[in-house]
Scaffold this active site. Structure first.
Site, PDB file in Angstrom:
ATOM      1  CG  HIS A   1      24.229  38.731  38.636  1.00 45.17           C
ATOM      2  ND1 HIS A   1      25.353  38.093  39.214  1.00 45.17           N
ATOM      3  CD2 HIS A   1      23.098  38.276  39.384  1.00 45.17           C
ATOM      4  CE1 HIS A   1      25.157  37.592  40.250  1.00 45.17           C
ATOM      5  NE2 HIS A   1      23.804  37.532  40.304  1.00 45.17           N
TER       6      HIS A   1
ATOM      7  CG  HIS B   1      32.301  42.102  42.743  1.00 39.89           C
ATOM      8  ND1 HIS B   1      32.109  42.181  43.896  1.00 39.89           N
ATOM      9  CD2 HIS B   1      32.061  40.961  42.145  1.00 39.89           C
ATOM     10  CE1 HIS B   1      31.359  41.026  44.232  1.00 39.89           C
ATOM     11  NE2 HIS B   1      31.263  40.396  43.157  1.00 39.89           N
TER      12      HIS B   1
ATOM     13  CG  ASP C   1      31.203  36.871  35.179  1.00 41.21           C
ATOM     14  OD1 ASP C   1      30.928  35.699  35.076  1.00 41.21           O
ATOM     15  OD2 ASP C   1      30.698  37.837  35.825  1.00 41.21           O
TER      16      ASP C   1
HETATM   17  N1  COA Z   1      34.309  49.178  33.365  1.00 43.08           N
HETATM   18  C1  COA Z   1      34.711  50.474  33.602  1.00 43.08           C
HETATM   19  N2  COA Z   1      34.219  51.177  34.518  1.00 43.08           N
HETATM   20  C2  COA Z   1      33.385  50.563  35.585  1.00 43.08           C
HETATM   21  C3  COA Z   1      33.166  49.176  35.425  1.00 43.08           C
HETATM   22  C4  COA Z   1      33.790  48.573  34.280  1.00 43.08           C
HETATM   23  N3  COA Z   1      33.585  47.067  34.262  1.00 43.08           N
HETATM   24  N4  COA Z   1      32.602  48.859  36.550  1.00 43.08           N
HETATM   25  C5  COA Z   1      32.398  49.825  37.331  1.00 43.08           C
HETATM   26  N5  COA Z   1      32.923  51.073  36.658  1.00 43.08           N
HETATM   27  C6  COA Z   1      32.749  52.303  37.116  1.00 43.08           C
HETATM   28  C7  COA Z   1      31.430  52.996  36.871  1.00 43.08           C
HETATM   29  O1  COA Z   1      31.460  53.570  35.367  1.00 43.08           O
HETATM   30  C8  COA Z   1      31.239  54.218  37.772  1.00 43.08           C
HETATM   31  O2  COA Z   1      32.205  55.275  37.533  1.00 43.08           O
HETATM   32  P1  COA Z   1      31.581  56.669  37.972  1.00 43.08           P
HETATM   33  O3  COA Z   1      31.612  56.368  39.476  1.00 43.08           O
HETATM   34  O4  COA Z   1      32.681  57.523  37.440  1.00 43.08           O
HETATM   35  O5  COA Z   1      30.159  56.837  37.214  1.00 43.08           O
HETATM   36  C9  COA Z   1      32.100  53.256  39.176  1.00 43.08           C
HETATM   37  O6  COA Z   1      32.913  52.548  38.576  1.00 43.08           O
HETATM   38  C10 COA Z   1      31.206  52.740  39.948  1.00 43.08           C
HETATM   39  O7  COA Z   1      30.328  51.699  39.158  1.00 43.08           O
HETATM   40  P2  COA Z   1      28.966  51.160  39.544  1.00 43.08           P
HETATM   41  O8  COA Z   1      28.285  50.670  38.256  1.00 43.08           O
HETATM   42  O9  COA Z   1      28.189  52.096  40.079  1.00 43.08           O
HETATM   43  O10 COA Z   1      29.357  50.012  40.632  1.00 43.08           O
HETATM   44  P3  COA Z   1      28.454  49.117  41.115  1.00 43.08           P
HETATM   45  O11 COA Z   1      28.757  48.552  42.551  1.00 43.08           O
HETATM   46  O12 COA Z   1      26.791  49.452  41.110  1.00 43.08           O
HETATM   47  O13 COA Z   1      28.450  47.899  40.139  1.00 43.08           O
HETATM   48  C11 COA Z   1      28.993  45.992  38.763  1.00 43.08           C
HETATM   49  C12 COA Z   1      29.256  46.672  40.227  1.00 43.08           C
HETATM   50  C13 COA Z   1      29.722  44.619  38.761  1.00 43.08           C
HETATM   51  C14 COA Z   1      27.496  45.943  38.371  1.00 43.08           C
HETATM   52  C15 COA Z   1      29.726  46.967  37.746  1.00 43.08           C
HETATM   53  O14 COA Z   1      31.264  46.904  38.211  1.00 43.08           O
HETATM   54  C16 COA Z   1      30.016  46.430  36.297  1.00 43.08           C
HETATM   55  O15 COA Z   1      28.913  46.795  35.667  1.00 43.08           O
HETATM   56  N6  COA Z   1      30.898  45.474  35.945  1.00 43.08           N
HETATM   57  C17 COA Z   1      30.684  45.038  34.564  1.00 43.08           C
HETATM   58  C18 COA Z   1      29.868  43.709  34.651  1.00 43.08           C
HETATM   59  C19 COA Z   1      30.293  42.681  35.187  1.00 43.08           C
HETATM   60  O16 COA Z   1      31.393  42.089  34.974  1.00 43.08           O
HETATM   61  N7  COA Z   1      29.561  42.080  35.878  1.00 43.08           N
HETATM   62  C20 COA Z   1      30.012  40.792  36.806  1.00 43.08           C
HETATM   63  C21 COA Z   1      30.218  41.039  37.973  1.00 43.08           C
HETATM   64  S1  COA Z   1      30.701  39.636  39.130  1.00 43.08           S
END
Ligand code: COA
Length: 386
Positions: free
Chosen positions: A226, A265, A322
């Site tokens: 987050h 996201h 971010d």
């Molecule tokens: N880099 C690479 N792959 C990513 C990714 C990233 N930043 N974000 C998501 N993915 C991929 C996941 O590995 C997953 O792949 P899979 O289906 O092959 O396993 C898929 O996309 C879905 O990801 P998931 O974590 O289940 O999505 P979510 O909706 O639960 O999570 C976030 C959303 C923001 C938590 C996630 O995108 C993330 O962890 N991003 C990095 C942290 C970040 O920048 N957070 C700030 C948000 S404003």
């Protein structure tokens, strides 16, 4: 026996609507964001943090008199009680994480507010102003003390963001840094029911006071999935070091199933409009930027291109708010340790607005979980257990 039936489990509450709200619209498909109906692009261009605070709390843009009034209220509430300053100082000297200091200190503010237990809407609006005002003072003081300085008494004649910079650096900001930080405060002020806002609302839905609710929001924001992602993204740029290393780094991270911080996201499946604003800002800064900022920018743009080509259209993974934040903060002279606390200080306006709105039609949050463990096990006295 496990729970009967197969209830649908909404992992991470994905797709679940928890309430109606008129505060914020996130259009994840088109990559648009609105505060109270106004697009973030317009607000970032023309507004001030004081005006955004008014807009979020009261639901409309202020008149000149209303803006002057809220500006004064925010300025009047800035100063921190000496014991709060002491609490920050003690934690800084113990090298506590700045988000932990912010969480603990915001929580402690409740002890100095005579209206903490008053749950009337009017009292909550007044407390919201005090929280929004004081959280910025706390963050600035954490930064000042981390740099070896002492508490800087706020200047009531300055605007909210200018005073933040003044308390942080013990000097008035230059116009460019002030413009950068004004933008960052505005784009971080609100984002509907994301994890930290939901955390705030869960705590407040028990009718715990607004300090408890906002403290919960800060706790939730801390994690790298987050609010902590801005810091993690800049650390990644540091680890990449040189723009030429970007491709190798990103390819190897993705091959190792690592997430690239600052991308992806839950709601945006298009380019995050806040990331667009911050990226454009970063580009306009380039002519006068330091070598460090130019290097970060080159790495960020190379990483963005790679990620967008690979995962943009195909997987809906785009830069989020971010990703470009770190280089922009660096251009304004903001140390990495303050990135997430500044996010929290800005978001305090959104958290308070949501809490006060939710309390108008409050219902305690109480979701369910599908139990999959055993039941009616025999209790074996400890001496007989193997
Ligand atoms: N880099 C690479 N792959 C990513 C990714 C990233 N930043 N974000 C998501 N993915 C991929 C996941 O590995 C997953 O792949 P899979 O289906 O092959 O396993 C898929 O996309 C879905 O990801 P998931 O974590 O289940 O999505 P979510 O909706 O639960 O999570 C976030 C959303 C923001 C938590 C996630 O995108 C993330 O962890 N991003 C990095 C942290 C970040 O920048 N957070 C700030 C948000 S404003």
């Amino acid at each position: 026996m496990a729970d009967v039936g197969s209830p649908e489990i909404h992992s991470g509450l994905e797709g679940v609507y928890i309430t109606e709200s008129s505060i914020c619209k996130v259009d994840g498909q088109l990559g648009r964001l609105y505060y109270r109906g106004y697009s973030i692009d317009l607000l970032a261009k023309y507004s001030s943090y004081e005006e955004i605070t008014y807009l979020l709390l009261y639901g409309k843009l202020p008149t000149g008199t209303e803006l002057a009034e809220i500006t004064k209220q925010l300025a009047d509430a800035r100063d921190l009680h000496p014991q709060i300053v002491e609490l920050i100082s003690t934690q800084v000297s113990q090298k506590a994480d700045p988000m932990d200091i912010l969480r603990t200190t915001t929580s402690a503010l409740s002890a100095y507010d005579p209206e903490t237990a008053d749950m009337s809407k009017e009292a909550n609006m007044r407390k919201a102003i005090r929280i929004i005002s004081k959280m910025s003072s706390i963050v600035a003081t954490i930064g000042r003390m981390n740099a070896g300085g002492t508490y800087v008494i706020p200047d009531k004649t300055l605007g909210h963001v200018a005073n933040f910079m003044y308390m942080l650096n013990d000097k008035l900001p230059d116009q460019r840094s002030l413009d950068i930080m004004r933008d960052m405060f505005i784009v971080h002020a609100e984002h509907s029911s994301n994890a930290s806002t939901f955390g705030t609302m869960v705590a407040g839905s028990t009718l715990a006071d607004i300090y408890s609710a906002v403290t919960a929001g800060i706790a939730v924001l801390k994690g790298p999935l987050h609010g902590g992602a801005d810091e993690a993204a800049l650390k990644m740029m540091d680890a990449i070091g040189n723009p030429e290393n970007t491709e190798k780094y990103i390819e190897s991270a993705l091959a190792g199933k690592q997430k690239i911080m600052g991308f992806g996201h839950r709601v945006y499946k298009a380019y995050d409009p806040r990331a667009k604003i911050i990226k454009e800002y970063l580009i306009t800064l380039q002519p006068d930027a330091t070598e460090q900022v130019r290097n970060y920018t080159a790495i960020a743009l190379a990483a963005e291109k790679l990620m967008v080509d690979k995962l943009g259209q195909s997987h809906g993974i785009w830069p989020n708010v971010d990703f470009f934040a770190g280089p922009v903060y660096t251009a304004a002279g903001i140390p990495v340790l303050l990135f997430t606390p500044i996010f929290a200080a800005s978001r305090s306006a959104g958290w308070c607005a949501h809490m006060i709105e939710y309390w108008q039609n409050n219902r305690i949050f109480r979701p369910l979980e599908k139990y999959i463990g055993p039941i009616d096990l025999e209790y074996i006295p400890i001496e007989q257990r193997k």
